[in-house]
Design a protein around this motif. Structure first.
Motif: not given
Length: 395
Positions: A179-187, A328-334, A338-343
């Motif tokens: 996940k950490s090496l991918s552009l489309g998601t974060n761990p 709620n968690v989507v809003e917090k991530a956005q 500013q981190t796409d933790i959902f892929g």
């Protein structure tokens, strides 16, 4: 005669186990912690080494583990410096948990893991977690309140129990790299913190410090940027489909200020990207099944219709609760991280690689933050448990 000579010289060429390592010469590491020394700026490496003399069947005195600390300019140097103050050569193949101090995690996690994963003894299924608000050494030095003698086994069990508790997130080394090496998601990484719990000692009740697995640590790239509380971690798990079991409470319709408990049994989730007029949106579809396991309110259902109306009421309440937690968690991530933790980016790439190619370089800075997210939840609660009316007094 020639055969005898050939066999003789062949035997001479055979060697023994030149690189063998005797068990009595090894220090079996069960957990490790990595910190930044706040005073010197060096790496502080803590290893929890099993003490076999205490764990043998006939028993022994003393602690079941030895805590060894060493320092160095780099992680690998700190690991090697253990040999200067410990009489065993540490062996890391049985390591179960890597705990990283909060301050060091904010600097970047990949460089920390580099020295560990380059070694042949490392395993991809080791758990990674963050020590929230403290040094990793504090976690490893804490005496646990569980049954396990070896504290590392206690920490490992906390992570494995996630399948019964969706209020936390956990991740293993291989998945973190993916996940950490991918552009489309974060761990999102597991979080360990200290909590105060009451403990009874005869007639006296005391407060003890206990290590607890809670919420999740949000990573952007490979740097720690913040945390999810347990409710937010639950929303995250709903989205990524990591909900195997868990308990949720809802208001009871039978009696005011009373609750019902439902146990989640099975969940499926889908993330569907949509591109219209150059705008990207995502639909999250969640299907979950649960059973009613507790009712605090007392009452009587006069007809079967009343029973199923009540069941439908609980289902609607469950759907609303899940939707709220997800949004709620989507809003917090956005907005906050500013981190796409959902892929979301990964799913967009699968659906339309061309669009992804155009937006991937500005994904987190632009498209992800502004993407519209819609949530649809379908909950099903088995009726059989509902037919058992709540217990109530005959008075």
């Amino acid at each position: 005669m020639k055969r005898v000579i050939v066999v003789f010289f062949s035997l001479c060429l055979l060697s023994g186990c030149w690189d063998r390592r005797e068990l009595k010469e090894l220090g079996i590491v069960s957990a490790m912690g990595i910190d930044r020394n706040p005073d010197t700026g060096e790496i502080l490496f803590t290893s929890q080494v099993v003490n076999p003399s205490v764990l043998k069947p006939e028993g022994g005195s003393g602690s079941p583990v030895k805590i060894i600390t060493s320092t160095g300019d780099t992680v690998y140097k700190a690991i090697r410096n253990v040999n200067q103050e410990f009489d065993r050569n540490n062996f890391y193949a049985h390591n179960k948990v890597i705990v990283i101090g909060e301050q060091l995690a904010k600097e970047g996690i990949l460089p920390i893991l580099d020295a560990i994963t380059r070694g042949k003894e490392s395993r991809g299924y080791v758990w990674i977690c963050i020590a929230k608000g403290m040094q990793a050494s504090t976690i490893l030095n804490q005496n646990q309140q569980g049954i396990e003698q070896v504290p590392a086994n206690y920490l490992e069990s906390l992570h494995e129990n996630q399948k019964l508790n969706f209020d936390v997130t956990v991740i293993q080394l291989n998945d973190f790299y993916k996940k950490s090496l991918s552009l489309g998601t974060n761990p999102v990484i597991g979080v360990l913190e200290m909590s105060e719990n009451p403990s009874s000692n005869g007639s006296k009740t005391e407060t003890v410090q206990q290590v607890k697995l809670t919420g999740g640590a949000v990573v952007k790239g490979d740097k720690l940027v913040g945390y999810l509380n347990e409710k937010e971690a639950r929303g995250y798990n709903w989205i990524i489909g990591e909900v195997n079991s868990g308990i949720l409470t809802l208001p009871s319709k039978l009696e005011e200020n009373k609750l019902v408990s439902v146990e989640i049994r099975k969940t499926k989730s889908k993330i569907k990207p949509d591109i219209k007029g150059g705008k990207i949106s995502f639909a999250i579809e969640i299907k979950t099944s649960a059973i009613l396991v507790e009712q605090q309110g007392a009452g009587t259902f006069k007809t079967r219709k009343e029973q199923y109306d009540y069941l439908n009421h609980i289902e609607k309440g469950l759907e609303k609760l899940i939707e709220e937690e997800v949004l709620n968690v989507v809003e917090k991530a956005q907005q906050d991280y500013q981190t796409d933790i959902f892929g979301f980016g990964t799913h967009l790439n699968k659906k339309d690689p061309k669009i992804w190619k155009d937006v991937k370089d500005q994904w987190l800075e632009d498209q992800f933050q502004n993407a519209t997210v819609n949530v649809k939840v379908q909950a099903d609660i088995g009726a059989r448990e509902l037919l058992k009316e709540p217990l109530k007094s005959k008075d």
